[in-house]
Write a protein that holds these residues in place. Structure first.
Motif, PDB file in Angstrom:
ATOM      1  N   GLN A  39       0.817  -1.207   0.000  1.00  0.00           N
ATOM      2  CA  GLN A  39       0.000   0.000   0.000  1.00  0.00           C
ATOM      3  C   GLN A  39       0.854   1.262   0.000  1.00  0.00           C
ATOM      4  OE1 GLN A  39      -3.288   0.239  -0.268  1.00  0.00           O
ATOM      5  NE2 GLN A  39      -3.601  -1.961  -0.324  1.00  0.00           N
ATOM      6  N   PRO A  98      -6.269  -4.714   8.962  1.00  0.00           N
ATOM      7  CA  PRO A  98      -5.053  -4.289   8.282  1.00  0.00           C
ATOM      8  C   PRO A  98      -4.840  -2.774   8.247  1.00  0.00           C
ATOM      9  CG  PRO A  98      -6.638  -5.160   6.702  1.00  0.00           C
ATOM     10  CD  PRO A  98      -7.168  -5.435   8.061  1.00  0.00           C
ATOM     11  N   THR A  99      -5.905  -1.981   8.479  1.00  0.00           N
ATOM     12  CA  THR A  99      -5.694  -0.534   8.471  1.00  0.00           C
ATOM     13  C   THR A  99      -4.993  -0.064   9.732  1.00  0.00           C
ATOM     14  OG1 THR A  99      -7.960  -0.415   9.226  1.00  0.00           O
ATOM     15  CG2 THR A  99      -7.557   0.167   6.931  1.00  0.00           C
ATOM     16  N   ARG A 110       0.949 -11.318   8.151  1.00  0.00           N
ATOM     17  CA  ARG A 110      -0.060 -11.917   7.270  1.00  0.00           C
ATOM     18  C   ARG A 110      -0.024 -11.247   5.897  1.00  0.00           C
ATOM     19  NH1 ARG A 110      -5.727 -10.903   6.135  1.00  0.00           N
ATOM     20  NH2 ARG A 110      -5.842  -9.231   7.645  1.00  0.00           N
ATOM     21  N   PHE A 144       6.493 -15.329  -2.580  1.00  0.00           N
ATOM     22  CA  PHE A 144       6.927 -15.949  -3.829  1.00  0.00           C
ATOM     23  C   PHE A 144       7.333 -14.934  -4.879  1.00  0.00           C
ATOM     24  CE2 PHE A 144       3.959 -19.375  -2.351  1.00  0.00           C
ATOM     25  CZ  PHE A 144       4.975 -20.248  -2.028  1.00  0.00           C
ATOM     26  N   SER A 145       6.891 -13.685  -4.709  1.00  0.00           N
ATOM     27  CA  SER A 145       7.079 -12.735  -5.799  1.00  0.00           C
ATOM     28  C   SER A 145       8.316 -11.873  -5.614  1.00  0.00           C
ATOM     29  CB  SER A 145       5.843 -11.868  -5.954  1.00  0.00           C
ATOM     30  OG  SER A 145       5.523 -11.248  -4.741  1.00  0.00           O
ATOM     31  N   GLN A 196       3.219 -12.142   3.950  1.00  0.00           N
ATOM     32  CA  GLN A 196       3.313 -13.532   3.516  1.00  0.00           C
ATOM     33  C   GLN A 196       2.820 -13.709   2.086  1.00  0.00           C
ATOM     34  OE1 GLN A 196       0.093 -15.430   3.933  1.00  0.00           O
ATOM     35  NE2 GLN A 196       0.732 -17.537   4.217  1.00  0.00           N
ATOM     36  N   GLN A 197       1.921 -12.816   1.632  1.00  0.00           N
ATOM     37  CA  GLN A 197       1.420 -12.905   0.259  1.00  0.00           C
ATOM     38  C   GLN A 197       2.519 -12.659  -0.772  1.00  0.00           C
ATOM     39  OE1 GLN A 197      -1.638  -9.970  -0.075  1.00  0.00           O
ATOM     40  NE2 GLN A 197      -2.853 -10.849   1.553  1.00  0.00           N
ATOM     41  N   PHE A 198       3.570 -11.976  -0.352  1.00  0.00           N
ATOM     42  CA  PHE A 198       4.588 -11.568  -1.323  1.00  0.00           C
ATOM     43  C   PHE A 198       5.849 -12.419  -1.212  1.00  0.00           C
ATOM     44  CE2 PHE A 198       1.974  -7.908  -0.179  1.00  0.00           C
ATOM     45  CZ  PHE A 198       1.346  -7.724  -1.395  1.00  0.00           C
ATOM     46  N   GLU A 223       9.237  -9.726  -3.064  1.00  0.00           N
ATOM     47  CA  GLU A 223       9.264  -8.592  -2.127  1.00  0.00           C
ATOM     48  C   GLU A 223       9.344  -9.146  -0.711  1.00  0.00           C
ATOM     49  OE1 GLU A 223       6.800  -8.741  -4.441  1.00  0.00           O
ATOM     50  OE2 GLU A 223       7.102  -7.046  -5.770  1.00  0.00           O
ATOM     51  N   GLN A 254       0.700 -10.859  -8.093  1.00  0.00           N
ATOM     52  CA  GLN A 254       2.137 -10.749  -7.815  1.00  0.00           C
ATOM     53  C   GLN A 254       2.896 -12.028  -8.203  1.00  0.00           C
ATOM     54  OE1 GLN A 254      -0.239 -10.467  -5.475  1.00  0.00           O
ATOM     55  NE2 GLN A 254       0.193 -11.705  -3.681  1.00  0.00           N
ATOM     56  N   ASP A 255       2.154 -13.120  -8.416  1.00  0.00           N
ATOM     57  CA  ASP A 255       2.836 -14.388  -8.675  1.00  0.00           C
ATOM     58  C   ASP A 255       2.777 -14.834 -10.128  1.00  0.00           C
ATOM     59  OD1 ASP A 255       3.581 -14.678  -6.007  1.00  0.00           O
ATOM     60  OD2 ASP A 255       1.619 -15.473  -5.482  1.00  0.00           O
TER      61      ASP A 255
END
Lengths: 320, 534
Positions: free
Chosen positions: A96, A266-267, A276, A283-284, A279-281, A286, B258-259
């Motif tokens: 963000q 998350p805000t 949390r 594999f990409s 963790q989404q990033f 970051e 992103q993946d």
């Protein structure tokens, strides 16, 4: 003879303060502390984290809780890159565009507030119930301790999840965000009281037959007064050790709940929420979005745990 | 009518093409299919929602199907045409079709299912609102009379599934599940359709297993290479991707943006990318006197057009595209994707982000210091839905609108929008247009909320003139005139800024290299068309 009482009062106040400090410095605990590098390191780290977290609004480069201060344009900046607002993002930014260092400082504050408040809540609850169980005995004792047994047979995180779910169900959805932290405190607090109750009950069983308690009883003091002003000070030592170790546990538990998506939103992220999101990033590429909050959580939990560990050993007469 | 003749001809061609290809593939295997969210119900008429239909399409079938490019192809109806009477459509039904329980499929089942879908609790009723009577000519011929001439009637039928009359009645599932009221009936967890796959087991939000229907009528016409489907909703992006990378699942329908790059470069996987026929947008409560979730009392800031215009300006779609979506979206200024009848480039205007102008508009509207409001957002339905909401929260904060973000699962989010009255003041929604016609958008999202229309219109927007024109569209036979009316409605609506369009989603399907599953424009991949390569 006449001069002496007149001169005495001022130096007396000074000397008592000094002598008290000297007494603390000379005590076993302080001596032990001075000679334990681990304890000194843990205490320094803990203190630094506490100061940094509670001074977050003054020292953080950005107000991480103000969505208006964050620029989406600055999303995914690498550590040490400079964003459009002129801030050098030491730990980089998240998806963000939020400065991660600021988010961690604010997040640690949320985690610590939840940790302290839930430890306080479970301590008050557990100590009172333990005192009553140990002092009153009989059926009350049996009832309280069986409830504690049942509670101890569940993993704490399950109880917290359950309490959190019920709590959310009772609260109107528009109030969820505002109440999230309070529900979290109660949920974590309720899942840890049994340990305090057990410890205090055990100590109270020993204390209640001692002469000073009988003396107080003979003097006609009420049970409540005896519990509060005579027994409690004598059983509180071990409670403080549990509380220190539980602080680290509570912080981790809060992080777990937030990681599972049921904690703080998350805000207004806590460390768990930041992990949390990060963790989404994974594999990409970051990876810093996950790495820094996770590192902060590990350091905090480790430092508080080591401190609690040292305190337990230092206060344990058998290890002397 | 030329359009529909065209469609029909191309449908036959497509059918021939598919059956031609069918003979070339020889392998067969079971697959595990992962997606972020589950179907909300198996009752085929209870929810008009993409993932719900996507699962139902494997078990149940409509009369007319759309292939992955959006072309109409015959399913349970072999052919359809207007009769001499312009109000009456005749459908020739497929012969020799049986339901999974063995009973034969006849016109009675279609009439029964469509009547069921017209019940008040059905979410599909708007699509059949123009139906007057349904008559069975013989077991495999059905005539449907519409209230007025309805040239686009067959395109309403893509997601209208046919249930077995005998089975439904036997199991007391004749009444459509009232999803908003959290009702259940037998058809919510059990299913008996004519489709290519048979339901084996279902645990909502955990796992749904289907096995190939070896008595399927389309055997030999479609590849039908998949022997068993295990459908796994996996909400967390990283977990879903990890499951694909580790080989635990074979097909991920919604690859996190992103993946995409990482998965594309993996030799053990392939990624297909394509635009979806779906726009993502914010909706606001413009009709109530006061917002329940706002600090402004006695008046409704969203009722002020200048406030909506300011929000429309301050939300920066190109930044959302670049950062939040990593380029995997098409910013839009209208909530109808290109390709939908009625979409024009002129309507699709994206306002330039202009903070000063937005602030001026807010001040002119009487809110120089802004106001607070709660935004409801799903977190398992659209690509990066929660992140889009967060981005909007930040951008709206710059003009003083303090947004309290509540993001939750779609099974909690959607009822807030569908309940009457709606329980949200500000929400994120995505809307696909399976009929490829603007009427579908008007009737669900702009028409005044009534028993039959406006089922997803949570904005409380009500304009008698627009309602009249919208209903008129179903009875207009002259296509030129009809398109003029559509343009007229869009012009009026675009001027009102009832919704804030964000973008058109881009879909990315990732799968094992031996699978061939093309991106479905409605994001409802039909696995009977999937091929397994050697």
């Amino acid at each position: 003879m006449n001069d002496a009482p007149q001169i005495k009062p001022p130096p007396k106040a000074k000397s008592t303060l000094r002598s008290r400090l000297a007494a603390v410095w000379d005590s076993d605990l302080a001596w032990n502390f001075r000679h334990s590098p681990v304890a000194i390191a843990a205490a320094t780290t803990t203190l630094l984290i506490f100061i940094a977290a509670f001074l977050a609004p003054w020292i953080a480069p950005q107000n991480a809780f103000d969505p208006g201060a964050v620029r989406l344009d600055d999303g995914f900046l690498k550590p040490l890159e400079v964003g459009s607002t002129g801030i050098t993002h030491v730990f980089g930014t998240d998806s963000q565009g939020r400065d991660l260092l600021s988010a961690i400082l604010y997040g640690t504050r949320v985690s610590l507030i939840v940790g302290f408040a839930s430890v306080g809540f479970s301590m008050v609850l557990g100590v009172s119930l333990g005192l009553i169980a140990g002092f009153v005995g009989g059926r009350v004792d049996a009832l309280i301790m069986r409830v504690a047994d049942v509670q101890l047979s569940f993993p704490a995180i399950l109880i917290a999840l359950l309490v959190f779910g019920v709590g959310r169900g009772l609260i109107h959805p528009t109030q969820h965000e505002r109440m999230a932290v309070i529900v979290l405190i109660i949920a974590i607090g309720l899942s840890h009281w049994a340990q305090y109750a057990r410890t205090v009950r055990g100590a109270t069983l020993v204390e209640r037959n001692k002469e000073y308690v009988q003396a107080a009883r003979v003097m006609g003091r009420t049970s409540g007064a005896i519990m509060g002003s005579h027994v409690l000070p004598n059983v509180i030592g071990p409670v403080l050790v549990i509380a220190t170790i539980n602080l680290a546990l509570a912080v981790i538990e809060e992080a777990t709940l937030s990681f599972l998506g049921v904690g703080v939103p998350p805000t207004q992220p806590s460390l768990g929420t930041l992990i949390r999101v990060g963790q989404q990033f994974l594999f990409s590429g970051e990876r810093w979005i996950l790495f820094f909050p996770a590192a902060a959580l590990i350091i905090l939990a480790l430092a508080v745990n080591l401190l609690g560990d040292w305190l337990r050993d230092a206060l344990n007469p058998r290890l002397k | 009518m030329a359009r529909f003749v065209d469609t029909f001809v191309s449908a036959i061609v497509a059918g021939a093409l598919i059956s031609g290809l069918a003979t070339t593939s020889a392998e067969a295997r079971a697959i595990k299919w992962a997606r972020s969210g589950d179907a909300l119900t198996l009752d085929p008429h209870a929810q008009n929602e993409g993932p719900t239909h996507a699962l139902s399409h494997h078990i149940y079938e409509p009369l007319v199907l759309r292939d992955h490019t959006g072309k109409a192809i015959p399913a349970l109806a072999e052919s359809w045409a207007l009769t001499a009477d312009p109000l009456v459509w005749e459908f020739k039904l497929r012969k020799g079709v049986t339901f999974h329980d063995g009973t034969a499929f006849t016109a009675d089942d279609v009439i029964y299912s469509f009547e069921r879908a017209r019940q008040p609790t059905s979410d599909m009723k708007s699509l059949l609102s123009s139906v007057d009577t349904m008559t069975k000519v013989d077991d495999h011929t059905l005539r449907i009379k519409t209230k007025g001439p309805n040239p686009i009637f067959p395109s309403n039928l893509n997601d209208l599934f046919v249930m077995s009359k005998a089975w439904t009645e036997k199991n007391n599932a004749g009444k459509v599940q009232d999803f908003k009221a959290k009702e259940e009936n037998f058809s919510v967890r059990n299913a008996n359709g004519t489709g290519p796959f048979i339901l084996v087991s279902r645990e909502p939000d955990v796992k749904t297993v289907m096995k190939r229907n070896d008595a399927y009528w389309g055997k030999g016409q479609v590849p039908l290479d998949i022997t068993e489907i295990t459908y796994l909703p996996i909400k967390a992006d990283a977990t879903r991707v990890a499951a694909l990378l580790s080989g635990e699942v074979d097909f991920v329908q919604d690859v996190p943006v992103q993946d995409i790059q990482k998965l594309s470069s993996d030799p053990k996987l392939q990624v297909n990318v394509g635009p979806e026929n779906r726009s993502i947008f914010f909706g606001m409560n413009v009709g109530d006197k006061e917002l329940k979730t706002s600090d402004v009392k006695g008046k409704n800031p969203f009722a002020e057009k200048k406030v909506r215009a300011a929000m429309n300006i301050i939300i920066n779609r190109s930044t959302i595209q670049r950062v939040t979506m990593r380029g995997q979206s098409l910013p839009t200024g209208i909530i109808a994707p290109p390709g939908v009848n009625g979409y024009t480039k002129d309507l699709d205007v994206i306002p330039a982000a202009d903070a000063a102008k937005a602030k001026t508009l807010m001040a002119e509207a009487g809110y120089p210091d802004g106001f607070s409001v709660t935004l409801h957002c799903p977190n398992d339905r659209y690509i990066n839905d929660e992140a889009i909401c967060q981005a909007a929260v930040g951008q709206l904060a710059t003009i003083g609108i303090k947004v309290n973000l509540v993001s939750q699962s779609k099974s909690i989010h959607f009822p807030l929008i569908q309940r009457n009255p709606p329980e949200t003041d500000f929400f994120l929604l995505g809307w696909g247009v399976p009929t490829f016609d603007s009427h579908y958008v008007f009737t669900f999202l702009y028409h005044t909320r009534t028993d039959k229309e406006g089922g997803w219109n949570a904005t409380r927007y009500s304009n008698a003139e627009i309602d009249k024109l919208t209903v008129g569209l179903t009875q207009e036979t002259d296509l030129t005139k009809r398109n003029q009316t559509i343009a007229q409605i869009w012009k009026a609506l675009q001027d009102e800024v009832i919704y804030i369009p964000i973008h058109i989603q881009t879909l990315a399907y990732a799968m094992k290299p031996d699978l061939e599953i093309p991106v479905d424009i409605s994001n409802q991949p039909k696995l009977k068309f999937a091929k397994v390569k050697k």
